[in-house]
Design a protein around this motif. Structure first.
Motif, short mmCIF file in Angstrom:
data_model
loop_
_atom_site.label_atom_id
_atom_site.label_comp_id
_atom_site.label_asym_id
_atom_site.label_seq_id
_atom_site.Cartn_x
_atom_site.Cartn_y
_atom_site.Cartn_z
N TYR A 37 -100.68 -31.41 -14.39
CA TYR A 37 -100.40 -30.18 -13.67
C TYR A 37 -99.07 -29.62 -14.13
N GLU A 44 -95.95 -23.00 -7.57
CA GLU A 44 -97.36 -23.36 -7.44
C GLU A 44 -97.74 -24.45 -8.42
N MET A 45 -98.79 -25.17 -8.12
CA MET A 45 -99.29 -26.26 -8.96
C MET A 45 -100.50 -25.74 -9.73
N PHE A 91 -96.50 -32.60 -14.15
CA PHE A 91 -96.85 -33.81 -13.42
C PHE A 91 -98.13 -34.41 -13.98
N PHE A 103 -105.39 -39.28 -5.09
CA PHE A 103 -104.68 -38.83 -6.27
C PHE A 103 -103.26 -39.39 -6.22
N PHE A 105 -99.49 -39.32 -8.13
CA PHE A 105 -98.70 -38.47 -9.01
C PHE A 105 -97.48 -39.21 -9.55
N GLY A 106 -97.08 -38.82 -10.75
CA GLY A 106 -95.82 -39.28 -11.29
C GLY A 106 -94.67 -38.44 -10.75
N THR A 107 -93.46 -38.77 -11.18
CA THR A 107 -92.28 -38.07 -10.68
C THR A 107 -91.98 -36.79 -11.43
N GLY A 108 -92.71 -36.55 -12.52
CA GLY A 108 -92.59 -35.28 -13.21
C GLY A 108 -91.61 -35.29 -14.36
N TYR B 31 -112.86 -33.16 0.41
CA TYR B 31 -111.60 -33.89 0.44
C TYR B 31 -110.44 -32.92 0.63
N TYR B 33 -105.98 -33.05 1.30
CA TYR B 33 -104.80 -33.91 1.18
C TYR B 33 -103.56 -33.14 1.63
N TYR B 35 -99.47 -33.52 0.83
CA TYR B 35 -98.42 -34.16 0.04
C TYR B 35 -97.07 -33.57 0.46
N GLN B 37 -93.22 -33.00 -1.43
CA GLN B 37 -92.53 -33.03 -2.71
C GLN B 37 -91.04 -33.01 -2.48
N MET B 41 -88.89 -37.30 -6.91
CA MET B 41 -89.87 -38.25 -6.35
C MET B 41 -91.30 -37.79 -6.54
N GLY B 42 -91.51 -36.70 -7.17
CA GLY B 42 -92.87 -36.25 -7.41
C GLY B 42 -93.56 -35.85 -6.12
N LEU B 43 -94.87 -35.98 -6.10
CA LEU B 43 -95.66 -35.69 -4.91
C LEU B 43 -96.10 -37.00 -4.28
N LEU B 45 -98.30 -38.78 -1.17
CA LEU B 45 -99.40 -38.50 -0.26
C LEU B 45 -99.04 -38.92 1.16
N TYR B 48 -104.75 -37.97 4.17
CA TYR B 48 -105.84 -37.27 3.53
C TYR B 48 -107.10 -37.40 4.36
N PHE B 90 -97.32 -29.66 0.39
CA PHE B 90 -98.47 -29.08 -0.30
C PHE B 90 -99.75 -29.62 0.30
N LEU B 103 -107.60 -31.28 -8.21
CA LEU B 103 -107.15 -30.80 -6.92
C LEU B 103 -106.81 -29.33 -7.03
N PHE B 104 -107.11 -28.62 -5.94
CA PHE B 104 -106.71 -27.23 -5.83
C PHE B 104 -105.63 -27.15 -4.77
N PHE B 105 -104.49 -26.65 -5.15
CA PHE B 105 -103.33 -26.68 -4.27
C PHE B 105 -103.11 -25.36 -3.56
N GLU B 107 -99.99 -22.93 -1.85
CA GLU B 107 -98.74 -22.46 -2.45
C GLU B 107 -97.52 -23.25 -2.00
#
Lengths: 115, 114
Positions: A37, A44-45, A91, A103, A105-108, B31, B33, B35, B37, B41-43, B45, B48, B90, B103-105, B107
């Motif tokens: 992503y 936005e992702m 990501f 899902f 995720f990594g830290t980016g 599904y 979820y 998250y 951010q 630290m990324g995203l 979870l 869900y 998110f 996944l569709f996020f 905004e």
């Protein structure tokens, strides 16, 4: 345990050059999917590319390709001919079948394209 | 076709206040979820849901509750907000089936707890 590791907090690339963003993953489940992503500064992702664990060929989507090395558990993103608009956070993510399709995720990696 | 919509987009709370984030999707996703951010630290979870009426804990569920009374809506609640819950949240939706399908996020919703 499932885990995604991105070891490059920040990367720089010259415009029009190619760049590789690293991603390694850890899962014992044979069925998984790997995703990349993009998150620009607007927040936005944006989905870029997908690779399934059983896919024999590396995925490609326009200027994006995924270098999938299953034995090494790596799923690196290659962006060819970088553009200024590629500057963003990237990501890596993994979807694992037998964890309820969670899902991870990594830290980016923050990519900056230099003109 | 709005996709995945989050409301509100921004909110400032005082410690101890409660609030609910609403996620609505019109993509018929089974599904959904939530998250959070945080920088570096990324995203991660929070919770869900794999279908209407079902929810499950993710990696960082403490301090949050969720409900999925209707397939198209997934609510995230903070009963007593803490400064540590300052984050960007998110919501995302995804299809059932094998591991294909991204996944569709939404905004994102920026929450600040003072």
């Amino acid at each position: 345990a499932q885990k995604i590791t991105q070891t490059q907090p920040g990367m720089f690339v010259q415009e029009k050059e190619a760049v590789t963003l690293d991603c390694t993953y850890d899962t014992s489940d044979p069925s998984y999917g790997l995703f990349w992503y993009k998150q620009p500064s607007s927040g936005e992702m944006i989905f870029l590319i997908y690779q399934g664990s059983y896919d024999q060929q590396n995925a490609t989507e326009g200027r994006y390709s995924l270098n999938f090395q299953k034995a090494r558990k790596s799923a690196n993103l290659v962006i060819s001919a970088s553009q200024l608009g590629d500057s963003a956070m990237y990501f890596c993510a993994m979807r694992v079948l037998n964890t309820g399709n969670q899902f991870y995720f990594g830290t980016g990696t923050s990519l900056t394209v230099i003109p | 076709n709005a996709g995945v919509t989050q409301t509100p987009k921004f909110r400032v709370l005082k410690t101890g206040q409660s609030m609910t984030l609403l996620c609505a999707q019109d993509m018929n996703h089974e599904y959904m979820y939530w998250y959070r951010q945080d920088p570096g630290m990324g995203l991660r979870l929070i919770h869900y849901s794999v279908g209407e009426g079902t929810t499950a804990k993710g990696e960082v569920p403490d301090g949050y509750n969720v409900s999925r009374l209707k397939k198209q809506n997934f609510l995230l609640g903070l009963e007593s907000a803490a400064p540590s819950q300052t984050s960007v949240y998110f919501c995302a939706g995804g299809r059932t089936g094998p591991v294909t399908g991204e996944l569709f996020f939404g905004e994102g919703s920026r929450l600040t707890v003072l």
